[in-house]
Scaffold this motif. Structure first.
Motif, PDB file in Angstrom:
ATOM      1  N   MET A  65       0.821  -1.198   0.000  1.00  0.00           N
ATOM      2  CA  MET A  65       0.000   0.000   0.000  1.00  0.00           C
ATOM      3  C   MET A  65       0.860   1.254   0.000  1.00  0.00           C
ATOM      4  N   SER A 120      -2.661  -3.584  -5.959  1.00  0.00           N
ATOM      5  CA  SER A 120      -2.426  -2.421  -5.100  1.00  0.00           C
ATOM      6  C   SER A 120      -3.161  -1.199  -5.630  1.00  0.00           C
ATOM      7  N   ILE A 133      -6.878  -0.790  -4.688  1.00  0.00           N
ATOM      8  CA  ILE A 133      -7.142  -0.205  -3.376  1.00  0.00           C
ATOM      9  C   ILE A 133      -6.779   1.274  -3.362  1.00  0.00           C
ATOM     10  N   ASP A 181      -0.293  -1.205   7.430  1.00  0.00           N
ATOM     11  CA  ASP A 181      -1.641  -1.597   7.825  1.00  0.00           C
ATOM     12  C   ASP A 181      -2.565  -0.402   7.665  1.00  0.00           C
ATOM     13  N   ALA A 182      -3.851  -0.624   7.893  1.00  0.00           N
ATOM     14  CA  ALA A 182      -4.836   0.431   7.663  1.00  0.00           C
ATOM     15  C   ALA A 182      -4.586   1.647   8.543  1.00  0.00           C
ATOM     16  N   LEU A 228      -9.510   2.605   4.333  1.00  0.00           N
ATOM     17  CA  LEU A 228      -9.283   1.213   4.704  1.00  0.00           C
ATOM     18  C   LEU A 228      -9.634   1.010   6.170  1.00  0.00           C
ATOM     19  N   TYR A 244      -6.612  -4.401   6.341  1.00  0.00           N
ATOM     20  CA  TYR A 244      -5.765  -4.702   5.184  1.00  0.00           C
ATOM     21  C   TYR A 244      -4.864  -5.867   5.510  1.00  0.00           C
ATOM     22  N   SER A 290      -8.902  -6.860   1.657  1.00  0.00           N
ATOM     23  CA  SER A 290      -9.076  -5.564   2.307  1.00  0.00           C
ATOM     24  C   SER A 290     -10.550  -5.247   2.479  1.00  0.00           C
TER      25      SER A 290
END
Length: 548
Positions: free
Chosen positions: A61, A71, A74, A217-218, A229, A232, A238
């Motif tokens: 991400m 990727s 998202i 991470d989110a 998000l 994730y 996700s």
């Protein structure tokens, strides 16, 4: 081969995360009368969540490290650029409310919308674009995409090489709402480039506060797109929810989105039948049984699969041999009967529906320059064999995925039927195939390219650097046409340069032989509307979707 890493994007939509309703003129799609017994729908459809899937893990991400479709799927929905592709795949103002272009077409002045906020409440300003774009043009960027800025922006290449300071680069924040970009040469598609994830803003203070944990991470990201998000996991998928801080939140109708990782197509189809997925891609073998379902649709992508000939090979250096191989392939049967997945027969390198002059597409303007003609194939083959002095032995290099192997087997049969020759198939992993091509260790290979933006240049400049991967093609005439097109301020002359260049590459020099434009066939739950997949650039859009 600076653009080889783009093959993972293609940015055209992923084969699995695919959607219907392609709004470009001539898009294909199909439904049948309701009540047919072939419908695959069952299970309860969610009233507040759209669930799609992909077959591969989400690699990262981190915006300046991301280069794959997974990727980008998202990133494109939790972030946004100055412009965004609308449901008709046209760029429209997004974080920017407008853009003024100088008379010489070298200076772009973007004015940001009032009151833009990051999801943590921080104001989004022009400085966020300066920070992001400079990072993409620096050694920090590991996604192989620095060129997509440095090729165009003043002193971008020098900055990447450490020969220019940040203040010398053509990206400036004139004030909080005004972002100025200076280009080296007129670039008609530059606005379209700003819709790509590499051009999205980044908040410098937040990114630096997270250090090497940013994007893991989110909670280690902030967002400025339609969604944020909430979880994730690269291996499982996700979960996203609507971003209430988004400037256009009032027009985001679906509260929740899930992207699952499902590696087997049969598993995905079963999940769709059970009501666990909003959409499923169909394999070619599933299409006949599902084609009459009211949930069936198909669409073409801006992605061309083609034969790349190696011009340094003793046999393939013979133009008559290359021309014969091109004429020997019945592309309509390949697309309609063998693939049967929404793909279309290639009639040139540039796909159907790509932008031409605003009235006609590029393909319409240049006509059909790839054709099947068994008689001509044999005529050119006999000429080539005579010039070579003997019947050559040929090997076709291909990837080991099921679709490409099917295409290779079909080509093998066409060459046998129409030329009377036995072509060996050399099936390798994608990595191994790419390595062989990079090392100039192949005769001809099946490969593909997907558009990053809606302009023929996304294809045409690939053959200007003479790399083995592109067949070691070196033509001063071709390079001159592309160079002129890149600096040309007259749009009509620029277009003519590219129309001429395509014919030179495909017909006159027979460097490549286009095979098909990739398509997708899928089923979509009846309650899902306007789930858009772009045929180029960042893929699926949840912003325009709704649920009945």
């Amino acid at each position: 081969m600076k653009k080889s890493k783009l093959l993972a994007l293609i940015l055209a939509a992923a084969m699995v995360i695919t959607a219907g309703g392609c709004g470009f003129t001539g898009s294909s799609g199909g439904t049948a009368a309701s009540g047919t017994e072939q419908t695959a729908s069952s299970g309860a459809a969610s009233s507040d969540t759209i669930t799609v899937y992909d077959t591969n893990e989400i690699r990262t991400m981190v915006q300046w490290a991301a280069s794959d479709t997974n990727s980008f799927t998202i990133l494109n929905n939790v972030s946004e650029g100055l412009y965004r592709l609308n449901a008709k795949h046209e760029p429209e103002p997004a974080l920017a409310q407008d853009c003024k272009i100088s008379d010489d077409k070298l200076t772009y002045t973007f004015t940001l919308r009032d009151g833009l906020k990051w999801s943590n409440g921080t104001s989004l300003t022009a400085k966020d674009f300066v920070f992001s774009w400079l990072k993409q043009m620096s050694a920090d960027a590991t996604n192989g995409y620095s060129f997509i800025m440095t090729d165009y922006i003043v002193n971008g290449e020098e900055y990447l090489a450490g020969k220019a300071k940040a203040e010398d680069v053509g990206v400036k924040a004139l004030d909080d709402k005004t972002f100025e970009v200076k280009l080296k040469q007129p670039t008609p598609y530059f606005i379209r480039l700003t819709t790509l994830p590499m051009f999205f803003p980044l908040n410098e203070e937040f990114v630096k506060s997270k250090g090497d944990k940013y994007g893991l991470d989110a909670g280690s990201m902030i967002y400025c797109g339609p969604y944020v998000l909430t979880s994730y996991d690269p291996a499982s998928g996700s979960v996203m929810k609507k971003n209430d801080s988004y400037w256009d939140a009032a027009n985001v109708k679906v509260p929740n989105v899930k992207v699952r990782i499902i590696k087997e197509q049969a598993t995905a189809l079963n999940a769709y039948k059970a009501g666990e997925l909003s959409r499923v891609i169909l394999s070619s073998s599933d299409v006949p049984a599902m084609k009459s379902s009211p949930e069936f649709s198909s669409n073409n992508e801006f992605r061309t699969t083609y034969l790349q000939f190696n011009l340094t090979d003793k046999t393939l250096s013979n133009k008559n041999i290359r021309t014969a191989l091109g004429y020997a392939i019945d592309r309509k049967t390949l697309a309609d009967a063998i693939l049967s997945d929404g793909s279309a027969p290639a009639t040139g390198l540039i796909p159907n529906y790509m932008y031409g002059n605003g009235k006609e597409t590029f393909r319409e303007l240049n006509g059909d320059i790839t054709a099947f003609d068994a008689a001509k194939a044999k005529e050119y083959w006999d000429k080539g064999v005579k010039e070579l002095g003997s019947v050559p032995t040929l090997t076709l290099l291909t990837e080991d995925d099921s679709v490409t192997k099917t295409v290779a087997t079909y080509l093998q049969s066409e060459f046998k039927k129409n030329l009377g020759i036995d072509v060996k198939i050399d099936s390798k992993t994608k990595k191994a195939r790419n390595q062989l091509m990079d090392n100039n260790n192949f005769q001809m290979a099946i490969t593909a390219w997907g558009a990053d933006y809606d302009d023929a240049m996304t294809y045409m400049d690939l053959w200007t650097n003479g790399t083995p991967y592109r067949g070691s093609y070196k033509s001063d005439t071709y390079n001159g046409l592309i160079a002129d097109a890149k600096k040309q301020t007259d749009d009509e002359k620029r277009l003519q340069d590219m129309l001429t260049a395509e014919k030179l590459l495909v017909v006159n020099d027979a460097v490549v032989s286009p095979l098909f434009y990739r398509g997708s066939a899928y089923l979509t739950k009846p309650n899902v509307k306007n789930l858009v997949t772009h045929p180029f650039g960042a893929p699926i859009e949840f912003k325009y979707a709704s649920l009945n």
